[in-house]
Each structure stands twice: as C-alpha cells, then as structure tokens.
Design a protein around this motif. Structure first.
Motif, PDB file in Angstrom:
ATOM      1  N   ILE A  46       0.833  -1.199   0.000  1.00 57.00           N
ATOM      2  CA  ILE A  46       0.000   0.000   0.000  1.00 57.00           C
ATOM      3  C   ILE A  46       0.869   1.251   0.000  1.00 57.00           C
ATOM      4  O   ILE A  46       1.835   1.352   0.757  1.00 57.00           O
ATOM      5  N   THR A  47       0.501   2.192  -0.854  1.00 52.40           N
ATOM      6  CA  THR A  47       1.100   3.524  -0.862  1.00 52.40           C
ATOM      7  C   THR A  47       0.004   4.508  -0.509  1.00 52.40           C
ATOM      8  O   THR A  47      -1.068   4.500  -1.126  1.00 52.40           O
ATOM      9  N   TYR A  48       0.256   5.326   0.501  1.00 51.32           N
ATOM     10  CA  TYR A  48      -0.728   6.329   0.929  1.00 51.32           C
ATOM     11  C   TYR A  48      -0.316   7.704   0.427  1.00 51.32           C
ATOM     12  O   TYR A  48       0.858   8.067   0.490  1.00 51.32           O
ATOM     13  N   ARG A  49      -1.292   8.451  -0.063  1.00 51.32           N
ATOM     14  CA  ARG A  49      -1.047   9.825  -0.491  1.00 51.32           C
ATOM     15  C   ARG A  49      -2.218  10.677   0.006  1.00 51.32           C
ATOM     16  O   ARG A  49      -3.347  10.504  -0.441  1.00 51.32           O
ATOM     17  N   ASP A  50      -1.935  11.574   0.921  1.00 52.61           N
ATOM     18  CA  ASP A  50      -2.961  12.486   1.428  1.00 52.61           C
ATOM     19  C   ASP A  50      -2.856  13.779   0.635  1.00 52.61           C
ATOM     20  O   ASP A  50      -2.043  14.653   0.950  1.00 52.61           O
ATOM     21  N   VAL A  51      -3.670  13.900  -0.412  1.00 49.27           N
ATOM     22  CA  VAL A  51      -3.552  15.078  -1.266  1.00 49.27           C
ATOM     23  C   VAL A  51      -4.011  16.339  -0.554  1.00 49.27           C
ATOM     24  O   VAL A  51      -3.585  17.444  -0.907  1.00 49.27           O
ATOM     25  N   ALA A  52      -4.855  16.183   0.478  1.00 46.41           N
ATOM     26  CA  ALA A  52      -5.297  17.354   1.236  1.00 46.41           C
ATOM     27  C   ALA A  52      -4.144  18.010   1.987  1.00 46.41           C
ATOM     28  O   ALA A  52      -4.218  19.182   2.343  1.00 46.41           O
ATOM     29  N   ALA A  53      -3.059  17.268   2.193  1.00 47.78           N
ATOM     30  CA  ALA A  53      -1.888  17.816   2.875  1.00 47.78           C
ATOM     31  C   ALA A  53      -1.097  18.760   1.976  1.00 47.78           C
ATOM     32  O   ALA A  53      -0.213  19.467   2.455  1.00 47.78           O
ATOM     33  N   GLY A  54      -1.437  18.758   0.687  1.00 48.56           N
ATOM     34  CA  GLY A  54      -0.795  19.717  -0.200  1.00 48.56           C
ATOM     35  C   GLY A  54      -0.285  19.123  -1.493  1.00 48.56           C
ATOM     36  O   GLY A  54       0.569  18.247  -1.475  1.00 48.56           O
ATOM     37  N   VAL A  55      -0.833  19.578  -2.592  1.00 46.94           N
ATOM     38  CA  VAL A  55      -0.346  19.272  -3.936  1.00 46.94           C
ATOM     39  C   VAL A  55      -0.279  20.606  -4.662  1.00 46.94           C
ATOM     40  O   VAL A  55      -1.275  21.334  -4.720  1.00 46.94           O
ATOM     41  N   LEU A 106      -7.749  17.406  -4.797  1.00 46.32           N
ATOM     42  CA  LEU A 106      -7.838  16.255  -5.695  1.00 46.32           C
ATOM     43  C   LEU A 106      -7.700  16.694  -7.148  1.00 46.32           C
ATOM     44  O   LEU A 106      -7.065  16.026  -7.962  1.00 46.32           O
ATOM     45  N   LYS A 107      -8.289  17.838  -7.480  1.00 48.40           N
ATOM     46  CA  LYS A 107      -8.124  18.380  -8.833  1.00 48.40           C
ATOM     47  C   LYS A 107      -6.665  18.705  -9.109  1.00 48.40           C
ATOM     48  O   LYS A 107      -6.146  18.445 -10.212  1.00 48.40           O
ATOM     49  N   ALA A 108      -5.959  19.252  -8.115  1.00 48.08           N
ATOM     50  CA  ALA A 108      -4.531  19.558  -8.290  1.00 48.08           C
ATOM     51  C   ALA A 108      -3.739  18.276  -8.544  1.00 48.08           C
ATOM     52  O   ALA A 108      -2.826  18.263  -9.387  1.00 48.08           O
ATOM     53  N   TRP A 109      -4.082  17.196  -7.827  1.00 51.54           N
ATOM     54  CA  TRP A 109      -3.414  15.906  -8.045  1.00 51.54           C
ATOM     55  C   TRP A 109      -3.652  15.417  -9.476  1.00 51.54           C
ATOM     56  O   TRP A 109      -2.721  14.988 -10.159  1.00 51.54           O
ATOM     57  N   LEU A 110      -4.903  15.476  -9.921  1.00 50.71           N
ATOM     58  CA  LEU A 110      -5.219  15.051 -11.290  1.00 50.71           C
ATOM     59  C   LEU A 110      -4.452  15.873 -12.311  1.00 50.71           C
ATOM     60  O   LEU A 110      -3.924  15.331 -13.294  1.00 50.71           O
TER      61      LEU A 110
END
Length: 197
Positions: free
Chosen positions: A37-46, A103-107
């Motif tokens: 498993i790889t975790y990515r919390d995009v709310a933490a900043g992208v 999430l949009k920034a990640w995309l």
C-alpha cells in the motif's frame, strides 16, 4: 498487488470518507495479504500547475532547465505511484457539487501527454490500462449520481481518459439528511466486494 490510497478530505478525525477508505483498505488486505500500500494524502498539499511546470512539460527532458526539472519532480513522483498501482482507492467528499481542489490539483499533476495518455489517430488513448479504481464518495446533501453531482461523472471521465475504465463507486451521501444510514450501506458494500485480482 499494489494499492494506491488517496484521501482528499480537508477533515481528518471527523472525515467519513477517510473512515470508509480505511475500511475498504482493510477489506482489500483481507483479500490479498501480500498487497503493498502507498498512501497519499492530497489534502496535505499538492501544488497547482504553474508556468514553470507547464513550460517543462512541452520540451524534451534533456532541454529542461534545473528549475523545470525540479518543478516536474513531484509530478513524476505522483505519476510513478499511479503507474505502479494495480488498484486505486480514491476517497473524496463532494464539495460544492464537485471534487476538492486538492484532488483536482493531483489530477492536473498526473494527466500528462505522452506519459499517462497519448494522442492517437482517432483522438486520445489512455496509457494506464489494466487498473481498478474505487471511488469512495461522501456528501452532506448531494446524492451521488444526481444532476447536482459533478464529482463522480468527472472522476469517471478523467480516469477513463488516462485508461482507468474499471471504476466502482462506493457512496455515503446526503449524510446531513439521512444520518448514519448511508454509512451503514457503504460499509455493507465494502464488506461484499468481489475479490480483486
């Protein structure tokens, strides 16, 4: 099996989407104890796409400046995570009828010409095929799949654009009106998933 887990809720301890994502990951691990498993919390900043990143995307790698390479390094890291994943678990609340800005920034960082999609003879071709995505969607008032839900259609569209067409939605929506019932239904759906892989 490699699982990429993304959380995008601005809430942490009180987040229903994070709670359901954790339950789904537990279920997937029960089906495949060898899963990584790889975790990515995009709310933490992208970071949002900017001029430096864009200018680096459209020139050959060997011609990029040090600043452009540095700007692309994080995008490359995010893309590599998606490329390595067999399964994506994306937790998202519906904010103002759409997905969170994080999430949009990640995309925006992972949808890249020649990397995750290609220009083809008849349009576009997604390059991230053979992957499964679970969308764990929550909302206070908007019903998933309704005319007010612009989150799930957009996510299906953009994931399909990069080749991820096997998308399953697990929703717990209208929580402010329906209370715990949608959470119970989502938990039930998670516990009755078909075996993956």
């Amino acid at each position: 099996m490699n699982i990429l887990v993304l959380n995008s809720s601005g809430r942490t301890e009180l987040s229903v989407s994070r709670k359901l994502v954790a339950e789904l990951v537990t279920e997937l691990l029960a089906q495949s104890a060898e899963a990584r498993i790889t975790y990515r919390d995009v709310a933490a900043g992208v970071p949002c796409v900017d001029d430096l990143l864009i200018s680096g995307l459209y020139i050959p790698q060997e011609q990029r400046t040090a600043e452009q390479r540095q700007a692309l390094a994080f995008s490359d890291e995010l893309v590599a995570e998606v490329q390595a994943a067999d399964v994506l678990v994306i937790g998202t609340p519906i904010y103002n009828f759409g997905i969170p800005a994080a999430l949009k920034a990640w995309l925006d960082q992972i949808v890249r010409a020649g990397v995750t999609f290609a220009f083809a003879e008849n349009g576009y071709e997604g390059l991230l095929t053979g992957k499964k995505a679970y969308l764990v969607v929550t909302s206070g008032a908007v019903e998933a799949g309704s005319s007010l839900d612009h989150a799930t259609p957009y996510l299906r569209l953009i994931l399909g654009f990069i080749g991820i067409t096997d998308v399953e939605i697990i929703s717990a929506c209208q929580l402010s009106m329906l209370g715990e019932q949608p959470i119970s239904a989502a938990m039930d759906a998670i516990h009755h998933l078909q075996t993956v892989g």
